[in-house]
Design a protein around this motif. Structure first.
Motif: not given
Length: 237
Positions: A24, A27-28, A31, A61-63, A65, A68-69, A114
């Motif tokens: 998790h 991915v942040h 991204a 969008w980094a937050t 991501a 979402a993952f 997030d």
């Protein structure tokens, strides 16, 4: 699906839980680097974008991501629960709870996490955005959780469900949060030098978790219960 706990199963499940949490944050981190063009910094339970990303209109969008993952893994677990193969069901069940959905739900009600951070960045201190965010989180978590609950065939189904719902997050807070991050990384500064914005301690833990899970994931799969029929033939229960 009957759950049969033993030390090997618990070890494999906790390693999967660690991998889910570490992934998790990864991915942040990745991204953020893709959006900003530079590496930020991440720990076991947080991430920071690089300073040159300040003011980037797409940085939120980094937050997004990370959740979402995580929601994607839960829904993949739900998909696996719907498969006829017993191993798929067991992996799906483990995936749903290894991503500790209690974290996504509980902290959102406290205005943290997030999802609520993004809501505040986009809509300010809006109560409508606050409750819409919670609704969206429930839409993402309740279906997989409901499916997992219905799969449990053990007696006292609610206790089994509550155990899987709460205890993985307790483990992550105590082990990853308090021991690995607060004590080893921040207090002792153990292997705290970063590479690509990731402390060496995290790199070491991630490698150990990947190797450990690769060796133990077979313990998540237990044979379905069997019962005998007249004539001595065994069938799956």
């Amino acid at each position: 699906m009957k759950i049969r706990l033993n030390l090997k199963y618990v070890l494999a499940f906790l390693l999967l839980t660690m991998l889910a949490g570490l992934s998790h944050e990864m991915v942040h981190h990745v991204a953020g680097a893709a959006i900003c063009g530079c590496w930020g910094y991440k720990t076991f339970n947080s991430f920071v974008l690089c300073s040159s990303c300040e003011g980037n209109p797409y940085s939120f969008w980094a937050t997004i991501a990370g959740p979402a993952f995580t929601f994607g893994l839960m829904w993949f677990g739900w998909y696996q629960l719907r498969q006829p193969d017993h191993k798929n069901k067991q992996l799906g069940f483990a995936l749903i709870f290894a991503n500790f959905p209690i974290n996504r739900i509980a902290f959102a009600f406290m205005g943290a996490n997030d999802e609520q951070w993004v809501a505040r960045q986009l809509y300010g201190d809006s109560q409508v955005a606050f409750w819409v965010t919670i609704l969206l989180i429930l839409i993402c978590t309740v279906p997989p959780l409901t499916a997992a609950f219905l799969q449990i065939e053990n007696r006292r189904r609610w206790l089994w469900f509550l155990g899987f719902f709460t205890l993985p997050f307790v483990f992550v807070i105590l082990f990853a949060g308090l021991f690995l991050e607060e004590y080893l990384l921040l207090k002792l500064q153990f292997l705290s030098q970063p590479i690509l914005g990731i402390p060496y301690l995290l790199v070491l833990v991630e490698v150990l978790c990947v190797v450990g899970y690769s060796l133990t994931k077979k313990f998540l799969y237990t044979s379905p219960a069997t019962r005998s029929q007249p004539g001595g033939r065994l069938v799956q229960a």
